[in-house]
Design an enzyme around this catalytic site. Sequence first.
Site, short mmCIF file in Angstrom:
data_model
loop_
_atom_site.label_atom_id
_atom_site.label_comp_id
_atom_site.label_asym_id
_atom_site.label_seq_id
_atom_site.Cartn_x
_atom_site.Cartn_y
_atom_site.Cartn_z
N ASP A 1 0.75 -1.21 0.62
CA ASP A 1 -0.12 -0.26 0.05
C ASP A 1 0.86 1.30 0.17
OD1 ASP A 1 -2.70 1.64 0.30
OD2 ASP A 1 -1.90 1.92 2.23
N GLU B 1 1.73 -0.37 -4.92
CA GLU B 1 0.44 0.37 -4.76
C GLU B 1 1.23 1.89 -5.72
OE1 GLU B 1 -3.00 2.58 -3.54
OE2 GLU B 1 -1.22 2.46 -2.71
N ASP C 1 -10.58 1.59 -4.49
CA ASP C 1 -10.52 2.56 -4.60
C ASP C 1 -10.96 4.01 -6.06
OD1 ASP C 1 -8.78 3.03 -2.37
OD2 ASP C 1 -6.76 2.46 -3.45
#
Length: 589
Positions: free
Chosen positions: A324, A353, A420
Amino acid sequence: MILSAITHSYNPVQQSVVDENTLELRIETARDDISRVVLLYGPRYSESEDPSNSKKLKLLYQTAEKDIYSIRLNLNDTRVRYMFYLEDFIGNGYWYNEKGFSIKRPRGHHSGYFQFSIINESDIPAWPEWPKQQVVYQIFPDRFNRSGKENMAKSKWGTLPESNSIYGGNLQGIIDKLDYLENLGITSIYLTPIFKSPSNHKYNIDDYYQIDPNFGNLKVAKKLVAEAHKRNIKIILDAVFNHSGSGFFAFQDLLQNGRNSKYLNWYYPESLPLSLNEINYKTFANNVKQMPRLNMNNQETQDYFLEVAKYWTQELNLDGWRLDVADEVSSDFWYKFRKTLKEIKPDIFIIGEVWYRANKWLEGDQFDSVMNYDLQKDIFSLIIDQAITADVFSKRIQNNFKNYKTEIPNQLLNLLDTHDTPRISWYFKNLKQSEKEKKIKLISTLQFLLPGIPMVYYGTEIGLTGGDDPDCRRTMIWNPQNQNTDLLMHYKKLIKYYKDQLIFQNGKYKEIYSDAVKNILVFALETNENKKIIIANFSEQKQILNLDNLQIKLRKFILNSKPEFNLNSYDIDPKTDEFIIFPNNIVVI
Protein backbone atom coordinates in the site's frame (compact mmCIF):
# COMPACT_ATOMS: atom_id res chain seq x y z
CA MET A 1 17.85 12.09 -40.04
CA ILE A 2 16.87 13.81 -36.80
CA LEU A 3 20.04 13.26 -34.77
CA SER A 4 18.73 15.05 -31.68
CA ALA A 5 16.01 12.39 -31.32
CA ILE A 6 18.49 9.47 -31.22
CA THR A 7 19.31 8.32 -27.70
CA HIS A 8 21.08 5.42 -26.02
CA SER A 9 22.28 5.55 -22.42
CA TYR A 10 23.61 3.46 -19.57
CA ASN A 11 20.28 2.90 -17.88
CA PRO A 12 18.80 -0.50 -16.89
CA VAL A 13 16.21 -0.37 -19.69
CA GLN A 14 18.50 0.49 -22.62
CA GLN A 15 21.23 -1.79 -21.25
CA SER A 16 19.18 -4.61 -19.76
CA VAL A 17 20.48 -7.84 -18.24
CA VAL A 18 18.25 -10.78 -19.20
CA ASP A 19 20.22 -13.75 -17.86
CA GLU A 20 23.81 -14.74 -17.17
CA ASN A 21 24.74 -14.66 -20.87
CA THR A 22 22.15 -12.35 -22.43
CA LEU A 23 22.18 -8.59 -22.73
CA GLU A 24 19.42 -6.53 -24.34
CA LEU A 25 20.30 -3.19 -25.91
CA ARG A 26 17.85 -0.51 -27.05
CA ILE A 27 18.09 2.72 -28.98
CA GLU A 28 15.43 5.38 -29.60
CA THR A 29 15.03 7.38 -32.81
CA ALA A 30 12.49 9.80 -34.22
CA ARG A 31 9.30 8.16 -35.45
CA ASP A 32 9.52 6.80 -39.04
CA ASP A 33 12.93 8.41 -39.52
CA ILE A 34 15.27 5.41 -39.78
CA SER A 35 15.28 2.57 -42.30
CA ARG A 36 17.72 0.36 -40.39
CA VAL A 37 19.83 0.24 -37.26
CA VAL A 38 22.88 -2.02 -37.05
CA LEU A 39 24.93 -2.86 -33.97
CA LEU A 40 28.68 -3.42 -34.23
CA TYR A 41 30.02 -5.18 -31.17
CA GLY A 42 32.77 -7.30 -29.71
CA PRO A 43 34.77 -8.05 -26.54
CA ARG A 44 36.08 -5.16 -24.48
CA TYR A 45 39.36 -7.00 -24.01
CA SER A 46 40.60 -7.89 -27.47
CA GLU A 47 43.81 -7.55 -29.43
CA SER A 48 41.73 -6.30 -32.32
CA GLU A 49 41.39 -2.54 -32.39
CA ASP A 50 37.76 -2.77 -33.53
CA PRO A 51 35.02 -5.37 -33.19
CA SER A 52 33.71 -7.02 -36.35
CA ASN A 53 30.42 -8.61 -35.18
CA SER A 54 27.28 -6.98 -36.52
CA LYS A 55 23.55 -7.52 -36.10
CA LYS A 56 20.46 -5.63 -37.22
CA LEU A 57 18.12 -4.35 -34.52
CA LYS A 58 14.36 -4.98 -34.63
CA LEU A 59 11.65 -2.39 -34.14
CA LEU A 60 10.22 -3.06 -30.67
CA TYR A 61 7.77 -0.20 -30.00
CA GLN A 62 6.39 2.87 -31.74
CA THR A 63 5.10 5.84 -29.81
CA ALA A 64 3.71 9.06 -31.25
CA GLU A 65 7.21 10.56 -31.43
CA LYS A 66 9.66 7.67 -31.14
CA ASP A 67 10.73 4.36 -32.64
CA ILE A 68 12.40 2.01 -30.17
CA TYR A 69 14.76 -0.58 -31.59
CA SER A 70 16.05 -3.56 -29.65
CA ILE A 71 18.46 -6.48 -29.89
CA ARG A 72 19.37 -9.34 -27.58
CA LEU A 73 22.96 -10.58 -27.56
CA ASN A 74 23.83 -14.03 -26.29
CA LEU A 75 27.45 -13.72 -25.25
CA ASN A 76 30.17 -16.02 -24.00
CA ASP A 77 32.02 -12.95 -22.75
CA THR A 78 29.59 -10.35 -21.43
CA ARG A 79 32.29 -7.67 -21.26
CA VAL A 80 31.33 -5.94 -24.46
CA ARG A 81 31.92 -2.71 -26.42
CA TYR A 82 29.67 -1.53 -29.22
CA MET A 83 28.43 1.29 -31.42
CA PHE A 84 25.46 1.81 -33.72
CA TYR A 85 25.14 2.50 -37.44
CA LEU A 86 21.89 4.22 -38.47
CA GLU A 87 20.62 4.85 -41.98
CA ASP A 88 17.62 6.87 -43.09
CA PHE A 89 15.28 6.23 -46.04
CA ILE A 90 17.34 8.23 -48.55
CA GLY A 91 20.61 6.50 -47.75
CA ASN A 92 22.22 8.91 -45.29
CA GLY A 93 24.15 7.04 -42.63
CA TYR A 94 25.69 7.95 -39.28
CA TRP A 95 27.80 6.14 -36.72
CA TYR A 96 26.75 6.70 -33.12
CA ASN A 97 28.87 6.09 -30.02
CA GLU A 98 29.63 7.73 -26.68
CA LYS A 99 31.18 10.73 -28.44
CA GLY A 100 28.12 11.37 -30.58
CA PHE A 101 27.60 11.12 -34.36
CA SER A 102 30.00 10.88 -37.26
CA ILE A 103 29.75 10.17 -40.98
CA LYS A 104 33.04 8.28 -41.00
CA ARG A 105 33.30 5.20 -38.80
CA PRO A 106 35.31 5.89 -35.60
CA ARG A 107 38.10 3.37 -35.07
CA GLY A 108 40.36 2.29 -32.24
CA HIS A 109 39.97 1.14 -28.65
CA HIS A 110 39.56 4.69 -27.40
CA SER A 111 37.34 6.02 -30.16
CA GLY A 112 34.23 6.16 -27.96
CA TYR A 113 32.62 2.74 -27.94
CA PHE A 114 29.68 2.25 -25.61
CA GLN A 115 30.72 -0.23 -22.91
CA PHE A 116 29.10 -2.91 -20.82
CA SER A 117 31.40 -4.05 -18.03
CA ILE A 118 30.18 -7.56 -17.18
CA ILE A 119 27.07 -9.45 -16.07
CA ASN A 120 27.42 -10.29 -12.40
CA GLU A 121 25.13 -12.85 -10.77
CA SER A 122 23.52 -10.14 -8.64
CA ASP A 123 22.60 -8.19 -11.80
CA ILE A 124 20.29 -10.93 -13.06
CA PRO A 125 16.65 -10.09 -12.22
CA ALA A 126 14.89 -12.94 -10.44
CA TRP A 127 11.29 -12.52 -11.54
CA PRO A 128 8.83 -15.21 -10.37
CA GLU A 129 7.27 -16.99 -13.32
CA TRP A 130 4.00 -18.21 -11.80
CA PRO A 131 2.25 -14.79 -11.61
CA LYS A 132 2.16 -14.50 -15.40
CA GLN A 133 -0.22 -17.47 -15.52
CA GLN A 134 -2.64 -15.92 -13.03
CA VAL A 135 -6.06 -14.32 -13.02
CA VAL A 136 -6.27 -12.27 -9.81
CA TYR A 137 -9.47 -11.58 -7.89
CA GLN A 138 -9.49 -8.68 -5.43
CA ILE A 139 -11.61 -9.11 -2.31
CA PHE A 140 -12.63 -6.46 0.22
CA PRO A 141 -13.32 -8.95 3.05
CA ASP A 142 -16.08 -7.06 4.87
CA ARG A 143 -18.16 -6.97 1.68
CA PHE A 144 -17.57 -10.32 -0.05
CA ASN A 145 -19.36 -12.98 1.99
CA ARG A 146 -20.48 -13.47 5.59
CA SER A 147 -20.42 -16.85 7.29
CA GLY A 148 -22.02 -16.88 10.75
CA LYS A 149 -21.15 -14.20 13.31
CA GLU A 150 -23.93 -11.91 12.13
CA ASN A 151 -23.52 -10.10 15.41
CA MET A 152 -20.34 -8.57 13.97
CA ALA A 153 -22.42 -6.77 11.35
CA LYS A 154 -23.68 -3.26 12.01
CA SER A 155 -25.25 -2.80 8.58
CA LYS A 156 -27.73 -4.92 6.65
CA TRP A 157 -26.24 -6.88 3.75
CA GLY A 158 -27.25 -5.29 0.46
CA THR A 159 -27.84 -1.78 1.77
CA LEU A 160 -25.75 1.04 0.31
CA PRO A 161 -22.44 1.50 2.16
CA GLU A 162 -21.39 4.51 4.15
CA SER A 163 -17.82 5.28 5.22
CA ASN A 164 -18.27 3.49 8.57
CA SER A 165 -20.52 0.61 7.47
CA ILE A 166 -19.60 -2.87 8.72
CA TYR A 167 -21.41 -5.79 7.07
CA GLY A 168 -19.68 -8.70 8.75
CA GLY A 169 -17.95 -10.29 5.76
CA ASN A 170 -15.17 -12.57 7.01
CA LEU A 171 -12.48 -15.08 6.11
CA GLN A 172 -14.76 -18.08 6.61
CA GLY A 173 -17.14 -16.44 4.16
CA ILE A 174 -14.33 -16.39 1.58
CA ILE A 175 -13.57 -20.06 2.29
CA ASP A 176 -17.22 -20.87 1.67
CA LYS A 177 -17.00 -19.28 -1.79
CA LEU A 178 -13.70 -20.78 -2.95
CA ASP A 179 -15.58 -23.23 -5.17
CA TYR A 180 -17.31 -20.27 -6.82
CA LEU A 181 -13.94 -18.62 -7.49
CA GLU A 182 -12.43 -21.84 -8.78
CA ASN A 183 -15.39 -22.29 -11.14
CA LEU A 184 -14.97 -18.71 -12.33
CA GLY A 185 -11.35 -19.54 -13.20
CA ILE A 186 -9.62 -17.44 -10.55
CA THR A 187 -6.08 -18.52 -9.68
CA SER A 188 -5.03 -15.81 -7.17
CA ILE A 189 -6.87 -13.88 -4.47
CA TYR A 190 -5.66 -10.45 -3.38
CA LEU A 191 -7.12 -9.51 0.01
CA THR A 192 -7.22 -5.94 1.26
CA PRO A 193 -5.88 -5.74 4.87
CA ILE A 194 -7.01 -8.38 7.35
CA PHE A 195 -5.12 -7.28 10.48
CA LYS A 196 -6.71 -5.73 13.58
CA SER A 197 -8.13 -2.30 12.92
CA PRO A 198 -11.16 -0.26 14.07
CA SER A 199 -12.23 0.56 10.48
CA ASN A 200 -14.03 -1.53 7.87
CA HIS A 201 -11.19 -1.16 5.37
CA LYS A 202 -8.39 -2.03 7.86
CA TYR A 203 -5.84 0.35 6.34
CA ASN A 204 -5.29 1.89 9.81
CA ILE A 205 -3.80 -1.13 11.55
CA ASP A 206 -3.52 -1.21 15.34
CA ASP A 207 -2.00 -4.69 15.70
CA TYR A 208 0.07 -6.16 12.87
CA TYR A 209 0.31 -9.53 14.59
CA GLN A 210 -3.42 -10.20 15.00
CA ILE A 211 -6.11 -11.09 12.48
CA ASP A 212 -9.01 -8.69 12.92
CA PRO A 213 -11.66 -10.39 15.12
CA ASN A 214 -14.37 -9.30 12.68
CA PHE A 215 -12.67 -11.45 10.05
CA GLY A 216 -11.68 -14.44 12.18
CA ASN A 217 -8.45 -15.59 13.76
CA LEU A 218 -5.12 -17.18 12.89
CA LYS A 219 -6.67 -20.64 12.61
CA VAL A 220 -9.23 -19.46 10.06
CA ALA A 221 -6.60 -17.50 8.12
CA LYS A 222 -4.45 -20.64 7.86
CA LYS A 223 -7.49 -22.61 6.76
CA LEU A 224 -8.23 -20.06 4.03
CA VAL A 225 -4.71 -20.34 2.62
CA ALA A 226 -4.71 -24.15 2.86
CA GLU A 227 -8.12 -24.50 1.21
CA ALA A 228 -7.16 -22.03 -1.52
CA HIS A 229 -3.92 -23.89 -2.19
CA LYS A 230 -5.86 -27.16 -2.53
CA ARG A 231 -7.62 -25.50 -5.46
CA ASN A 232 -4.35 -24.10 -6.88
CA ILE A 233 -5.40 -20.60 -5.84
CA LYS A 234 -2.64 -18.30 -4.53
CA ILE A 235 -3.11 -15.81 -1.67
CA ILE A 236 -1.75 -12.25 -1.75
CA LEU A 237 -2.09 -9.98 1.30
CA ASP A 238 -2.07 -6.20 1.60
CA ALA A 239 0.95 -4.72 3.42
CA VAL A 240 0.36 -1.33 5.04
CA PHE A 241 3.82 -0.03 5.95
CA ASN A 242 3.50 3.62 4.93
CA HIS A 243 1.43 4.41 8.01
CA SER A 244 0.03 2.67 11.06
CA GLY A 245 -3.25 3.10 12.86
CA SER A 246 -3.43 5.70 15.62
CA GLY A 247 -4.06 2.83 18.06
CA PHE A 248 -0.74 1.13 17.19
CA PHE A 249 1.39 0.66 20.31
CA ALA A 250 4.31 2.80 19.09
CA PHE A 251 2.09 5.77 18.23
CA GLN A 252 0.21 5.43 21.53
CA ASP A 253 3.52 5.51 23.41
CA LEU A 254 4.55 8.63 21.51
CA LEU A 255 1.21 10.26 22.33
CA GLN A 256 1.66 9.55 26.03
CA ASN A 257 5.39 10.10 26.51
CA GLY A 258 6.25 12.69 23.89
CA ARG A 259 9.95 13.50 23.71
CA ASN A 260 10.72 10.72 26.18
CA SER A 261 9.13 8.04 24.01
CA LYS A 262 11.53 5.47 22.60
CA TYR A 263 9.36 5.51 19.46
CA LEU A 264 9.97 9.18 18.76
CA ASN A 265 11.82 8.37 15.53
CA TRP A 266 9.14 5.97 14.30
CA TYR A 267 6.95 8.88 13.16
CA TYR A 268 7.15 12.46 11.92
CA PRO A 269 6.01 14.76 14.75
CA GLU A 270 5.86 18.41 13.74
CA SER A 271 5.66 19.57 17.35
CA LEU A 272 5.30 17.99 20.78
CA PRO A 273 3.25 16.91 22.57
CA LEU A 274 1.31 15.17 19.79
CA SER A 275 -2.35 15.99 19.48
CA LEU A 276 -5.01 13.96 17.65
CA ASN A 277 -7.11 17.11 17.50
CA GLU A 278 -4.43 19.39 16.08
CA ILE A 279 -2.92 16.59 13.94
CA ASN A 280 0.58 17.99 14.42
CA TYR A 281 2.25 15.02 12.75
CA LYS A 282 2.55 13.72 9.22
CA THR A 283 -0.16 11.34 8.08
CA PHE A 284 -1.24 9.37 5.05
CA ALA A 285 -2.57 11.89 2.50
CA ASN A 286 -3.49 15.11 4.32
CA ASN A 287 -4.47 15.26 7.99
CA VAL A 288 -5.88 11.73 8.24
CA LYS A 289 -5.44 11.59 12.00
CA GLN A 290 -6.06 7.86 12.35
CA MET A 291 -3.21 7.09 9.86
CA PRO A 292 0.07 8.59 11.20
CA ARG A 293 2.90 8.23 8.71
CA LEU A 294 5.68 5.84 9.68
CA ASN A 295 9.33 6.82 9.38
CA MET A 296 10.53 3.92 7.28
CA ASN A 297 14.01 5.44 7.06
CA ASN A 298 14.50 4.61 10.74
CA GLN A 299 16.32 1.31 11.25
CA GLU A 300 14.22 0.22 14.25
CA THR A 301 11.00 0.84 12.33
CA GLN A 302 12.35 -1.08 9.36
CA ASP A 303 13.39 -4.01 11.54
CA TYR A 304 9.96 -4.23 13.17
CA PHE A 305 8.04 -4.34 9.90
CA LEU A 306 10.49 -6.70 8.23
CA GLU A 307 9.75 -9.10 11.09
CA VAL A 308 6.01 -8.58 10.50
CA ALA A 309 6.41 -9.49 6.83
CA LYS A 310 8.60 -12.50 7.64
CA TYR A 311 6.16 -13.75 10.28
CA TRP A 312 3.07 -13.72 8.07
CA THR A 313 4.88 -15.02 5.00
CA GLN A 314 6.02 -18.06 6.96
CA GLU A 315 3.01 -18.47 9.26
CA LEU A 316 0.44 -18.42 6.46
CA ASN A 317 2.64 -19.70 3.63
CA LEU A 318 1.76 -16.61 1.61
CA ASP A 319 2.30 -16.34 -2.13
CA GLY A 320 2.56 -12.58 -2.39
CA TRP A 321 2.23 -9.10 -0.92
CA ARG A 322 0.57 -6.00 -2.32
CA LEU A 323 2.28 -2.90 -0.92
CA ASP A 324 0.00 0.00 0.00
CA VAL A 325 1.16 3.56 -0.86
CA ALA A 326 4.37 1.94 -2.07
CA ASP A 327 5.77 5.04 -3.76
CA GLU A 328 5.91 7.02 -0.51
CA VAL A 329 7.87 4.42 1.47
CA SER A 330 11.67 4.54 1.60
CA SER A 331 13.28 2.55 -1.22
CA ASP A 332 15.91 1.49 1.29
CA PHE A 333 13.18 -0.37 3.14
CA TRP A 334 11.89 -2.00 -0.05
CA TYR A 335 15.39 -3.24 -0.95
CA LYS A 336 15.55 -4.96 2.44
CA PHE A 337 11.94 -6.13 2.19
CA ARG A 338 12.60 -7.85 -1.12
CA LYS A 339 15.86 -9.43 0.01
CA THR A 340 14.32 -10.65 3.27
CA LEU A 341 11.26 -12.27 1.69
CA LYS A 342 13.05 -13.71 -1.34
CA GLU A 343 15.40 -15.53 1.03
CA ILE A 344 12.35 -17.14 2.68
CA LYS A 345 10.40 -17.78 -0.53
CA PRO A 346 12.27 -17.01 -3.77
CA ASP A 347 9.14 -16.93 -5.93
CA ILE A 348 7.04 -14.71 -3.65
CA PHE A 349 5.25 -12.04 -5.72
CA ILE A 350 5.71 -8.40 -4.65
CA ILE A 351 3.24 -5.84 -6.09
CA GLY A 352 3.53 -2.11 -5.42
CA GLU A 353 0.67 0.35 -5.40
CA VAL A 354 1.87 3.08 -7.75
CA TRP A 355 -0.68 5.12 -9.69
CA TYR A 356 1.73 6.34 -12.37
CA ARG A 357 4.72 5.09 -14.37
CA ALA A 358 6.74 2.94 -12.00
CA ASN A 359 9.98 1.99 -13.76
CA LYS A 360 12.19 3.11 -10.84
CA TRP A 361 10.66 0.38 -8.65
CA LEU A 362 10.83 -2.35 -11.30
CA GLU A 363 14.53 -2.76 -11.94
CA GLY A 364 14.74 -6.09 -10.11
CA ASP A 365 15.69 -4.81 -6.67
CA GLN A 366 12.33 -3.67 -5.24
CA PHE A 367 9.03 -4.92 -6.74
CA ASP A 368 8.04 -7.60 -9.23
CA SER A 369 4.98 -5.68 -10.40
CA VAL A 370 2.73 -2.69 -9.78
CA MET A 371 -0.98 -2.10 -10.07
CA ASN A 372 -1.19 -0.84 -13.64
CA TYR A 373 -3.29 2.30 -13.22
CA ASP A 374 -1.32 3.78 -16.12
CA LEU A 375 -2.94 1.30 -18.51
CA GLN A 376 -6.33 1.72 -16.85
CA LYS A 377 -6.26 5.45 -17.63
CA ASP A 378 -5.46 4.80 -21.29
CA ILE A 379 -8.23 2.19 -21.63
CA PHE A 380 -10.69 4.61 -20.02
CA SER A 381 -9.63 7.42 -22.37
CA LEU A 382 -10.31 5.13 -25.33
CA ILE A 383 -13.56 3.40 -24.35
CA ILE A 384 -15.23 5.37 -21.53
CA ASP A 385 -14.26 8.99 -22.20
CA GLN A 386 -13.79 8.46 -25.96
CA ALA A 387 -11.15 11.16 -25.70
CA ILE A 388 -8.60 9.33 -27.86
CA THR A 389 -8.79 7.09 -30.91
CA ALA A 390 -7.37 3.60 -31.38
CA ASP A 391 -4.13 4.83 -32.97
CA VAL A 392 -3.41 7.21 -30.10
CA PHE A 393 -4.23 4.47 -27.59
CA SER A 394 -1.72 2.12 -29.19
CA LYS A 395 1.01 4.76 -29.18
CA ARG A 396 0.31 5.61 -25.54
CA ILE A 397 0.57 2.08 -24.23
CA GLN A 398 3.78 1.54 -26.21
CA ASN A 399 5.12 4.73 -24.67
CA ASN A 400 4.38 3.11 -21.31
CA PHE A 401 5.98 -0.22 -22.28
CA LYS A 402 9.19 1.39 -23.52
CA ASN A 403 10.02 2.63 -20.05
CA TYR A 404 10.27 -0.93 -18.71
CA LYS A 405 12.49 -3.90 -19.31
CA THR A 406 10.98 -6.12 -21.98
CA GLU A 407 9.61 -8.70 -19.52
CA ILE A 408 7.87 -6.17 -17.26
CA PRO A 409 4.64 -5.39 -19.20
CA ASN A 410 3.63 -9.06 -18.87
CA GLN A 411 4.07 -8.83 -15.09
CA LEU A 412 2.01 -5.70 -14.42
CA LEU A 413 -1.35 -6.10 -12.68
CA ASN A 414 -3.95 -4.93 -15.22
CA LEU A 415 -7.06 -3.58 -13.51
CA LEU A 416 -10.26 -1.80 -14.44
CA ASP A 417 -11.73 -1.09 -11.01
CA THR A 418 -10.66 -1.48 -7.37
CA HIS A 419 -11.77 -0.55 -3.85
CA ASP A 420 -10.38 2.95 -4.58
CA THR A 421 -12.22 3.63 -7.85
CA PRO A 422 -15.77 3.63 -9.22
CA ARG A 423 -16.89 0.31 -10.64
CA ILE A 424 -16.78 -0.25 -14.39
CA SER A 425 -20.55 -0.65 -14.54
CA TRP A 426 -20.92 2.78 -12.95
CA TYR A 427 -19.32 4.55 -15.91
CA PHE A 428 -21.98 3.12 -18.23
CA LYS A 429 -24.94 3.66 -15.88
CA ASN A 430 -26.73 5.96 -18.34
CA LEU A 431 -26.75 3.37 -21.12
CA LYS A 432 -29.44 0.80 -21.78
CA GLN A 433 -28.70 -2.56 -20.18
CA SER A 434 -27.82 -4.22 -23.49
CA GLU A 435 -25.46 -1.39 -24.45
CA LYS A 436 -23.90 -1.38 -20.99
CA GLU A 437 -23.14 -5.08 -21.28
CA LYS A 438 -21.50 -4.58 -24.68
CA LYS A 439 -19.21 -1.92 -23.24
CA ILE A 440 -18.26 -3.98 -20.19
CA LYS A 441 -17.52 -6.99 -22.39
CA LEU A 442 -15.44 -4.83 -24.73
CA ILE A 443 -13.39 -3.18 -22.00
CA SER A 444 -12.81 -6.41 -20.04
CA THR A 445 -11.75 -8.31 -23.16
CA LEU A 446 -9.21 -5.61 -24.02
CA GLN A 447 -7.94 -5.79 -20.42
CA PHE A 448 -7.31 -9.53 -20.75
CA LEU A 449 -5.74 -9.44 -24.21
CA LEU A 450 -3.11 -6.77 -23.53
CA PRO A 451 0.19 -7.78 -21.90
CA GLY A 452 -0.19 -8.08 -18.14
CA ILE A 453 -1.91 -10.02 -15.37
CA PRO A 454 -5.69 -9.41 -15.37
CA MET A 455 -7.33 -8.53 -12.05
CA VAL A 456 -11.07 -8.70 -11.41
CA TYR A 457 -12.53 -6.69 -8.53
CA TYR A 458 -15.06 -8.80 -6.65
CA GLY A 459 -18.56 -8.54 -8.14
CA THR A 460 -17.53 -6.90 -11.40
CA GLU A 461 -18.15 -10.25 -13.08
CA ILE A 462 -21.84 -10.20 -12.08
CA GLY A 463 -22.47 -6.50 -12.77
CA LEU A 464 -22.00 -5.07 -9.27
CA THR A 465 -21.97 -1.29 -9.55
CA GLY A 466 -21.05 1.71 -7.42
CA GLY A 467 -19.50 5.17 -7.62
CA ASP A 468 -16.58 6.62 -5.67
CA ASP A 469 -15.53 5.26 -2.27
CA PRO A 470 -17.45 4.13 -0.25
CA ASP A 471 -20.04 3.28 -2.93
CA CYS A 472 -17.56 1.10 -4.86
CA ARG A 473 -17.42 -1.18 -1.81
CA ARG A 474 -20.97 -2.53 -1.95
CA THR A 475 -21.73 -6.01 -0.69
CA MET A 476 -21.45 -8.91 -3.11
CA ILE A 477 -24.68 -10.16 -4.67
CA TRP A 478 -25.08 -13.92 -4.20
CA ASN A 479 -28.68 -14.44 -5.30
CA PRO A 480 -28.38 -15.66 -8.94
CA GLN A 481 -31.68 -13.97 -9.78
CA ASN A 482 -30.08 -10.60 -9.00
CA GLN A 483 -26.80 -11.30 -10.79
CA ASN A 484 -26.05 -10.46 -14.40
CA THR A 485 -25.59 -14.09 -15.45
CA ASP A 486 -24.86 -13.19 -19.08
CA LEU A 487 -21.93 -11.05 -17.93
CA LEU A 488 -20.81 -13.83 -15.60
CA MET A 489 -20.75 -16.29 -18.49
CA HIS A 490 -18.70 -13.79 -20.51
CA TYR A 491 -16.11 -13.60 -17.73
CA LYS A 492 -15.95 -17.39 -17.44
CA LYS A 493 -15.46 -17.73 -21.19
CA LEU A 494 -12.88 -14.93 -21.28
CA ILE A 495 -10.90 -16.27 -18.31
CA LYS A 496 -10.86 -19.80 -19.72
CA TYR A 497 -9.68 -18.60 -23.11
CA TYR A 498 -6.98 -16.45 -21.51
CA LYS A 499 -5.68 -19.31 -19.37
CA ASP A 500 -5.70 -21.79 -22.25
CA GLN A 501 -3.47 -19.59 -24.41
CA LEU A 502 0.06 -19.23 -23.06
CA ILE A 503 0.76 -16.43 -25.51
CA PHE A 504 -1.49 -14.07 -23.54
CA GLN A 505 0.81 -14.47 -20.57
CA ASN A 506 4.12 -14.10 -22.44
CA GLY A 507 3.36 -12.41 -25.75
CA LYS A 508 4.91 -9.09 -26.70
CA TYR A 509 2.71 -6.32 -28.10
CA LYS A 510 3.17 -5.24 -31.71
CA GLU A 511 0.95 -2.75 -33.48
CA ILE A 512 0.08 -3.85 -37.02
CA TYR A 513 -2.46 -1.29 -38.18
CA SER A 514 -4.58 1.49 -36.75
CA ASP A 515 -7.21 3.79 -38.22
CA ALA A 516 -8.15 6.96 -36.35
CA VAL A 517 -11.25 7.62 -38.45
CA LYS A 518 -12.72 4.11 -38.20
CA ASN A 519 -11.34 3.64 -34.68
CA ILE A 520 -9.93 0.24 -35.59
CA LEU A 521 -6.81 -1.29 -34.07
CA VAL A 522 -5.02 -4.41 -35.26
CA PHE A 523 -2.22 -5.70 -33.07
CA ALA A 524 -0.33 -8.91 -32.47
CA LEU A 525 0.88 -10.73 -29.42
CA GLU A 526 4.06 -12.56 -30.35
CA THR A 527 6.45 -15.07 -28.87
CA ASN A 528 9.29 -16.86 -30.64
CA GLU A 529 6.93 -19.80 -31.25
CA ASN A 530 3.49 -18.29 -31.74
CA LYS A 531 1.41 -15.30 -32.77
CA LYS A 532 -2.14 -14.09 -32.20
CA ILE A 533 -3.76 -11.32 -34.21
CA ILE A 534 -6.32 -9.12 -32.44
CA ILE A 535 -8.69 -6.98 -34.52
CA ALA A 536 -10.68 -4.44 -32.50
CA ASN A 537 -13.46 -2.08 -33.54
CA PHE A 538 -13.94 0.56 -30.83
CA SER A 539 -16.48 2.54 -32.85
CA GLU A 540 -20.27 2.49 -32.70
CA GLN A 541 -20.59 1.51 -36.38
CA LYS A 542 -19.83 -1.54 -38.48
CA GLN A 543 -16.39 -1.05 -40.02
CA ILE A 544 -14.55 -2.54 -42.96
CA LEU A 545 -10.88 -3.33 -42.61
CA ASN A 546 -9.31 -3.56 -46.04
CA LEU A 547 -6.73 -6.31 -45.71
CA ASP A 548 -4.75 -4.77 -48.58
CA ASN A 549 -3.44 -2.39 -45.93
CA LEU A 550 -1.63 -5.31 -44.29
CA GLN A 551 1.45 -7.23 -45.37
CA ILE A 552 0.78 -10.13 -47.76
CA LYS A 553 1.86 -12.80 -45.27
CA LEU A 554 -0.38 -11.36 -42.57
CA ARG A 555 -3.29 -10.94 -44.96
CA LYS A 556 -3.09 -14.61 -45.89
CA PHE A 557 -2.89 -15.56 -42.21
CA ILE A 558 -6.14 -13.69 -41.45
CA LEU A 559 -7.95 -15.01 -44.53
CA ASN A 560 -6.97 -18.62 -43.87
CA SER A 561 -7.44 -18.72 -40.10
CA LYS A 562 -10.61 -19.25 -38.14
CA PRO A 563 -11.22 -16.66 -35.38
CA GLU A 564 -10.89 -18.20 -31.92
CA PHE A 565 -12.65 -15.58 -29.81
CA ASN A 566 -15.04 -12.77 -30.65
CA LEU A 567 -17.62 -10.60 -28.92
CA ASN A 568 -19.83 -9.74 -31.85
CA SER A 569 -20.37 -10.47 -35.54
CA TYR A 570 -17.69 -10.33 -38.22
CA ASP A 571 -17.36 -11.46 -41.79
CA ILE A 572 -14.52 -12.00 -44.24
CA ASP A 573 -14.92 -11.43 -47.97
CA PRO A 574 -11.99 -13.21 -49.68
CA LYS A 575 -12.97 -11.72 -53.06
CA THR A 576 -12.45 -8.14 -51.92
CA ASP A 577 -9.96 -8.79 -49.11
CA GLU A 578 -12.28 -7.08 -46.66
CA PHE A 579 -12.72 -7.93 -42.98
CA ILE A 580 -16.11 -6.67 -41.80
CA ILE A 581 -16.29 -6.14 -38.05
CA PHE A 582 -19.35 -5.03 -36.08
CA PRO A 583 -19.37 -2.27 -33.42
CA ASN A 584 -17.72 -2.72 -30.01
CA ASN A 585 -16.10 -5.94 -31.11
CA ILE A 586 -12.79 -7.72 -30.63
CA VAL A 587 -11.82 -10.71 -32.74
CA VAL A 588 -8.82 -12.92 -31.98
CA ILE A 589 -7.27 -14.93 -34.80
